[in-house]
Motif scaffolding. Structure first.
Motif, PDB file in Angstrom:
ATOM      1  N   GLU A  75      34.143  33.516  30.902  1.00 60.60           N
ATOM      2  CA  GLU A  75      34.063  34.542  31.941  1.00 60.60           C
ATOM      3  C   GLU A  75      35.369  35.319  32.069  1.00 60.60           C
ATOM      4  O   GLU A  75      35.363  36.530  32.284  1.00 60.60           O
ATOM      5  N   ILE A  76      36.493  34.630  31.908  1.00 61.71           N
ATOM      6  CA  ILE A  76      37.784  35.331  31.941  1.00 61.71           C
ATOM      7  C   ILE A  76      37.887  36.288  30.758  1.00 61.71           C
ATOM      8  O   ILE A  76      38.304  37.441  30.894  1.00 61.71           O
ATOM      9  N   GLY A  77      37.502  35.800  29.577  1.00 56.06           N
ATOM     10  CA  GLY A  77      37.572  36.632  28.381  1.00 56.06           C
ATOM     11  C   GLY A  77      36.660  37.835  28.438  1.00 56.06           C
ATOM     12  O   GLY A  77      37.017  38.928  27.993  1.00 56.06           O
ATOM     13  N   ARG A  78      35.478  37.662  29.018  1.00 59.94           N
ATOM     14  CA  ARG A  78      34.539  38.784  29.125  1.00 59.94           C
ATOM     15  C   ARG A  78      34.902  39.712  30.273  1.00 59.94           C
ATOM     16  O   ARG A  78      34.632  40.915  30.214  1.00 59.94           O
ATOM     17  N   GLY A  79      35.516  39.164  31.305  1.00 57.65           N
ATOM     18  CA  GLY A  79      35.863  39.982  32.454  1.00 57.65           C
ATOM     19  C   GLY A  79      37.116  40.812  32.251  1.00 57.65           C
ATOM     20  O   GLY A  79      37.275  41.866  32.886  1.00 57.65           O
ATOM     21  N   MET A  80      38.019  40.360  31.373  1.00 58.80           N
ATOM     22  CA  MET A  80      39.254  41.098  31.136  1.00 58.80           C
ATOM     23  C   MET A  80      39.037  42.132  30.041  1.00 58.80           C
ATOM     24  O   MET A  80      38.640  41.799  28.926  1.00 58.80           O
ATOM     25  N   PRO A  81      39.278  43.411  30.316  1.00 58.19           N
ATOM     26  CA  PRO A  81      39.125  44.433  29.268  1.00 58.19           C
ATOM     27  C   PRO A  81      40.021  44.142  28.071  1.00 58.19           C
ATOM     28  O   PRO A  81      41.126  43.592  28.221  1.00 58.19           O
ATOM     29  N   ALA A  82      39.544  44.498  26.890  1.00 61.31           N
ATOM     30  CA  ALA A  82      40.326  44.255  25.672  1.00 61.31           C
ATOM     31  C   ALA A  82      41.675  44.950  25.735  1.00 61.31           C
ATOM     32  O   ALA A  82      42.680  44.414  25.248  1.00 61.31           O
ATOM     33  N   LEU A  83      41.715  46.121  26.347  1.00 57.03           N
ATOM     34  CA  LEU A  83      42.984  46.850  26.455  1.00 57.03           C
ATOM     35  C   LEU A  83      43.997  46.064  27.282  1.00 57.03           C
ATOM     36  O   LEU A  83      45.173  45.989  26.928  1.00 57.03           O
ATOM     37  N   VAL A  84      43.537  45.461  28.372  1.00 62.55           N
ATOM     38  CA  VAL A  84      44.430  44.651  29.203  1.00 62.55           C
ATOM     39  C   VAL A  84      44.909  43.430  28.421  1.00 62.55           C
ATOM     40  O   VAL A  84      46.080  43.031  28.525  1.00 62.55           O
ATOM     41  N   MET A  85      44.020  42.838  27.635  1.00 62.40           N
ATOM     42  CA  MET A  85      44.397  41.678  26.821  1.00 62.40           C
ATOM     43  C   MET A  85      45.501  42.045  25.837  1.00 62.40           C
ATOM     44  O   MET A  85      46.486  41.295  25.668  1.00 62.40           O
ATOM     45  N   LEU A  86      45.387  43.189  25.191  1.00 60.44           N
ATOM     46  CA  LEU A  86      46.408  43.625  24.242  1.00 60.44           C
ATOM     47  C   LEU A  86      47.737  43.864  24.951  1.00 60.44           C
ATOM     48  O   LEU A  86      48.794  43.449  24.463  1.00 60.44           O
ATOM     49  N   GLN A  87      47.679  44.527  26.097  1.00 55.97           N
ATOM     50  CA  GLN A  87      48.896  44.800  26.849  1.00 55.97           C
ATOM     51  C   GLN A  87      49.559  43.505  27.313  1.00 55.97           C
ATOM     52  O   GLN A  87      50.784  43.368  27.288  1.00 55.97           O
ATOM     53  N   SER A 137      53.220  43.888  17.025  1.00 53.58           N
ATOM     54  CA  SER A 137      52.054  44.648  17.467  1.00 53.58           C
ATOM     55  C   SER A 137      50.804  44.257  16.666  1.00 53.58           C
ATOM     56  O   SER A 137      49.700  44.218  17.212  1.00 53.58           O
ATOM     57  N   PHE A 138      50.981  43.933  15.387  1.00 55.31           N
ATOM     58  CA  PHE A 138      49.838  43.548  14.559  1.00 55.31           C
ATOM     59  C   PHE A 138      49.218  42.251  15.054  1.00 55.31           C
ATOM     60  O   PHE A 138      47.998  42.152  15.244  1.00 55.31           O
ATOM     61  N   TRP A 139      50.059  41.243  15.285  1.00 53.58           N
ATOM     62  CA  TRP A 139      49.518  39.948  15.703  1.00 53.58           C
ATOM     63  C   TRP A 139      49.068  39.962  17.150  1.00 53.58           C
ATOM     64  O   TRP A 139      48.130  39.245  17.524  1.00 53.58           O
ATOM     65  N   ALA A 140      49.707  40.765  17.976  1.00 52.17           N
ATOM     66  CA  ALA A 140      49.228  40.904  19.352  1.00 52.17           C
ATOM     67  C   ALA A 140      47.835  41.526  19.356  1.00 52.17           C
ATOM     68  O   ALA A 140      46.949  41.100  20.112  1.00 52.17           O
ATOM     69  N   ALA A 141      47.630  42.543  18.511  1.00 49.19           N
ATOM     70  CA  ALA A 141      46.314  43.178  18.421  1.00 49.19           C
ATOM     71  C   ALA A 141      45.286  42.216  17.851  1.00 49.19           C
ATOM     72  O   ALA A 141      44.172  42.094  18.377  1.00 49.19           O
ATOM     73  N   GLY A 142      45.630  41.511  16.773  1.00 45.30           N
ATOM     74  CA  GLY A 142      44.686  40.577  16.162  1.00 45.30           C
ATOM     75  C   GLY A 142      44.315  39.448  17.097  1.00 45.30           C
ATOM     76  O   GLY A 142      43.134  39.083  17.232  1.00 45.30           O
ATOM     77  N   LEU A 143      45.324  38.878  17.792  1.00 46.78           N
ATOM     78  CA  LEU A 143      45.050  37.772  18.707  1.00 46.78           C
ATOM     79  C   LEU A 143      44.288  38.248  19.930  1.00 46.78           C
ATOM     80  O   LEU A 143      43.344  37.587  20.376  1.00 46.78           O
ATOM     81  N   GLY A 144      44.687  39.410  20.473  1.00 45.40           N
ATOM     82  CA  GLY A 144      44.000  39.917  21.651  1.00 45.40           C
ATOM     83  C   GLY A 144      42.533  40.219  21.382  1.00 45.40           C
ATOM     84  O   GLY A 144      41.652  39.819  22.154  1.00 45.40           O
ATOM     85  N   LEU A 145      42.262  40.911  20.295  1.00 51.15           N
ATOM     86  CA  LEU A 145      40.872  41.197  19.937  1.00 51.15           C
ATOM     87  C   LEU A 145      40.136  39.924  19.533  1.00 51.15           C
ATOM     88  O   LEU A 145      38.923  39.807  19.733  1.00 51.15           O
ATOM     89  N   GLY A 146      40.875  38.957  18.964  1.00 51.01           N
ATOM     90  CA  GLY A 146      40.263  37.682  18.605  1.00 51.01           C
ATOM     91  C   GLY A 146      39.799  36.912  19.829  1.00 51.01           C
ATOM     92  O   GLY A 146      38.710  36.323  19.837  1.00 51.01           O
ATOM     93  N   LEU A 147      40.612  36.904  20.896  1.00 53.36           N
ATOM     94  CA  LEU A 147      40.220  36.208  22.125  1.00 53.36           C
ATOM     95  C   LEU A 147      39.027  36.908  22.787  1.00 53.36           C
ATOM     96  O   LEU A 147      38.128  36.246  23.310  1.00 53.36           O
ATOM     97  N   THR A 148      39.026  38.221  22.756  1.00 52.07           N
ATOM     98  CA  THR A 148      37.884  38.958  23.281  1.00 52.07           C
ATOM     99  C   THR A 148      36.635  38.656  22.460  1.00 52.07           C
ATOM    100  O   THR A 148      35.536  38.460  23.004  1.00 52.07           O
ATOM    101  N   THR A 149      36.796  38.606  21.141  1.00 52.87           N
ATOM    102  CA  THR A 149      35.679  38.260  20.258  1.00 52.87           C
ATOM    103  C   THR A 149      35.134  36.878  20.577  1.00 52.87           C
ATOM    104  O   THR A 149      33.916  36.669  20.638  1.00 52.87           O
ATOM    105  N   ALA A 150      36.029  35.918  20.795  1.00 53.50           N
ATOM    106  CA  ALA A 150      35.600  34.549  21.091  1.00 53.50           C
ATOM    107  C   ALA A 150      34.750  34.498  22.355  1.00 53.50           C
ATOM    108  O   ALA A 150      33.711  33.826  22.395  1.00 53.50           O
TER     109      ALA A 150
END
Length: 225
Positions: A67-79, A94-107
């Motif tokens: 629920e936290i992962g779905r509730g937090m916008p991907a943009l906020v996760m990256l920031q 920036s590369f790994w922050a983007a990969g990890l942030g989008l990865g957590l959103t994907t999960a």
């Protein structure tokens, strides 16, 4: 009185100039998407399995993380990962922050897709495994997970396309992906319209065939379900 040049014809010249600069950005977008999927899909599977665990604490923890992962916008996760973690002494590129942030959103999102696939496995097969004295782990490993993932594959492929499109958000953390390269070229030439149209077409070159492949996979797999 001169006749103004037709926009598509003027775009072609601008596209020829911009394309060599945008192509490396497209490759960065693809790599970030692959990293996000490599991180997110296994985590999504674990969360989906944990969501159905018998232990109440494990189940509640999985639901909370999803629920936290779905509730937090991907943009906020990256920031958060790029600008927030350094205050705690953790610095990510920036590369790994983007990969990890989008990865957590994907999960978070794929866990629900996979959970739906796992729940679609006929209960009779689970009961048959129990009658054969298979452990819960073996039942998941050999019966539930393989069939559940097969059901979920088309939806997972569709979500992968969305993550590729969401990789454009990484321009906000200075990652030189496709959109960032388009903005950079536009700021130096003051021709934002043609370069942004080109960037959109380059995204489409990936997403349209991927969408057709997803539809084909869905039709093919549905014949065996």
């Amino acid at each position: 009185m001169s006749i103004p040049a037709i926009a598509p014809l003027t775009f072609v010249d601008d596209w020829a100039d911009a394309f060599p600069d945008l192509l490396p950005g497209l490759w960065v977008s693809i790599k970030v998407t692959l990293i996000a999927l490599v991180i997110g899909l296994p985590l999504g599977l674990l969360l989906a399995i944990a969501n159905g665990a018998r232990a109440r604490v494990v189940r509640w923890l999985a639901v909370l993380l999803v629920e936290i992962g779905r509730g937090m916008p991907a943009l906020v996760m990256l920031q958060l990962l790029y600008f927030g973690l350094p205050t705690a002494g953790v610095v990510l590129s920036s590369f790994w922050a983007a990969g990890l942030g989008l990865g957590l959103t994907t999960a978070a999102y794929t866990s629900e897709i996979i959970r739906g696939g796992l729940n679609a496995v006929p209960q009779g097969e689970v009961e048959a495994a129990t009658a054969l004295n298979l452990s819960r782990t073996d039942t998941l490993r050999f019966i539930v997970v393989p069939q559940g993932l097969r059901v979920a594959i088309p939806a997972l492929m569709g979500f992968a396309i969305l993550i590729f499109q969401a990789s454009s958000l990484a321009y906000t953390i200075a990652l030189p992906e496709l959109l960032a390269q388009a903005y950079s070229w536009g700021s130096s030439s003051f021709k934002y319209l043609p370069v942004l149209v080109l960037a959109g077409l380059m995204y489409a070159v990936i997403t349209i065939p991927a969408g057709l492949l997803t539809e084909r996979a869905e039709r093919r797999l549905s014949r065996h379900l």
